[in-house]
Design an enzyme around this catalytic site. Structure first.
Site, PDB file in Angstrom:
ATOM      1  N   GLY A  78      -0.627 -27.885 -23.287  1.00 26.14           N
ATOM      2  CA  GLY A  78      -0.280 -29.252 -23.709  1.00 26.14           C
ATOM      3  C   GLY A  78      -0.807 -29.474 -25.320  1.00 26.14           C
ATOM      4  CG  HIS A  93       3.312 -26.572 -28.411  1.00 29.00           C
ATOM      5  ND1 HIS A  93       2.142 -27.398 -28.667  1.00 29.00           N
ATOM      6  CD2 HIS A  93       2.908 -25.485 -27.660  1.00 29.00           C
ATOM      7  CE1 HIS A  93       1.293 -26.588 -28.593  1.00 29.00           C
ATOM      8  NE2 HIS A  93       1.465 -25.344 -27.690  1.00 29.00           N
ATOM      9  CD  GLN A 103      -5.178 -19.485 -21.349  1.00 25.14           C
ATOM     10  OE1 GLN A 103      -4.541 -19.491 -20.404  1.00 25.14           O
ATOM     11  NE2 GLN A 103      -5.047 -19.460 -22.541  1.00 25.14           N
ATOM     12  CE  LYS A 141      -1.875 -20.828 -32.784  1.00 24.42           C
ATOM     13  NZ  LYS A 141      -3.093 -20.404 -32.258  1.00 24.42           N
TER      14      LYS A 141
HETATM   15  O1  PAF Z   1      -0.438 -20.077 -25.227  1.00 28.29           O
HETATM   16  C1  PAF Z   1      -0.999 -20.823 -24.498  1.00 28.29           C
HETATM   17  O2  PAF Z   1      -0.913 -22.057 -24.723  1.00 28.29           O
HETATM   18  C2  PAF Z   1      -1.434 -20.239 -23.261  1.00 28.29           C
HETATM   19  O3  PAF Z   1      -2.150 -19.262 -23.503  1.00 28.29           O
HETATM   20  C3  PAF Z   1      -0.456 -20.096 -22.206  1.00 28.29           C
HETATM   21  C4  PAF Z   1       0.803 -19.095 -22.431  1.00 28.29           C
HETATM   22  C5  PAF Z   1       0.358 -21.401 -21.723  1.00 28.29           C
HETATM   23  C6  PAF Z   1      -0.977 -19.802 -20.767  1.00 28.29           C
HETATM   24  O4  PAF Z   1      -2.044 -20.614 -20.528  1.00 28.29           O
END
Ligand code: PAF
Length: 279
Positions: free
Chosen positions: A30, A36, A60, A150
């Site tokens: 998001g 994006h 993560q 990136k």
């Molecule tokens: O790059 C990201 O935004 C995140 O690491 C991803 C790939 C959506 C995984 O949570």
């Protein structure tokens, strides 16, 4: 615009829309920016159906503080996707949908791709990324998935994970602010002054690129580290030059190898990363 929250709704949506052409997935956390949106536009142009997932993946983050401060702008994100095409399916799962047995990352063996840079400075980060990306692949069954350059180390790792699943990974170059700063959801936490200071990151990468053919690796690293360390109110975490195919840190150049420089710094308490292809 279809919004989907549970796996049952997801299956129903997929069955209704299946026309035997390819499905594209753009996984995100998001706080969507131009980087994006470019990926979503590409996925939309190249597939019969496009999914965008919005999920701030707890496994993560190596720091609770970083997770809690991660920006969340779901309504604005959905609006931005809607302007591309209201038929794009936005998947906004709960933590329970992604992690039915509790939010824990699996352990992955990633051919050493996770041993340097982000993997070294953010222990467990790539196990979390790999776990969520594989879960999204299982739930959404894409033919193609899109990731930005990136997060180049992430891109190499998801390419490795996707290969045995027959999922194709496509990427786009980093989208930048006018001053060169790589677009990132985290930039929203920077003051105007912080953004101005952070332009030094890309300026340094460009300087290394333009000196790549004339200087050795050691001299290039010394030059970059000095420039980044001297920048006011910027803490350098790492600067590395690596071979693009295996992400191993290199001490010297060899013929036929593509190299990339990677950097991570902290500006105003916000961690920023960037990279550049050198040859
Ligand atoms: O790059 C990201 O935004 C995140 O690491 C991803 C790939 C959506 C995984 O949570």
């Amino acid at each position: 615009m279809p919004k989907v929250f549970t796996t049952e709704e997801l299956r129903l949506f997929q069955r209704k829309n299946d026309n035997n052409r390819s499905w594209g997935l753009v996984p995100t956390m998001g706080s969507l920016h131009q980087g994006h949106l470019k990926l979503i536009q590409k996925a939309h142009a190249e597939n019969a159906m496009t999914f965008v997932s919005i999920f701030i993946n707890p496994t993560q983050f190596d720091s609770k503080n970083d997770l809690e401060n991660y920006p969340s702008t779901i309504d604005a994100d959905v609006e931005k996707i809607y302007t591309i095409d209201p038929n794009i399916c936005v998947f906004i799962p709960s933590v329970e949908t992604i992690y039915p047995d509790g939010a824990k990352a699996r352990k992955y063996t990633l051919q050493g791709l996770d041993k340097t840079m982000e993997g070294m400075y953010r222990p467990g980060h790539f196990d979390g990324v790999s776990t969520v990306v594989k879960r999204l692949f299982t739930l959404l069954q894409p033919d193609v998935a899109y990731f930005g350059q990136k997060d180049f180390q992430q891109l190499q790792i998801v390419s490795l994970l996707a290969k045995p699943l027959g999922i194709e990974i496509r990427s786009l170059p980093t989208v930048r602010e006018a001053n060169g700063l790589a677009m990132s959801s985290r930039n929203s936490r920077l003051s105007d002054e912080g953004r101005e200071k952070a332009k030094m990151i890309y300026a340094t990468l460009q300087m290394v690129k333009s000196n790549f053919s004339s200087l050795n690796i050691d001299a290039l690293k010394t030059m970059a580290i000095q420039k980044l360390s001297e920048a006011p109110q910027m803490e350098l975490e790492y600067f590395e030059i690596v071979a693009e195919h295996n992400l191993n840190v290199v001490q010297s150049k060899a013929k036929g190898v593509s190299y990339r420089a990677f950097v991570a710094v902290v500006v105003e308490g916000t961690r920023l990363i960037d990279n550049i292809s050198l040859n």
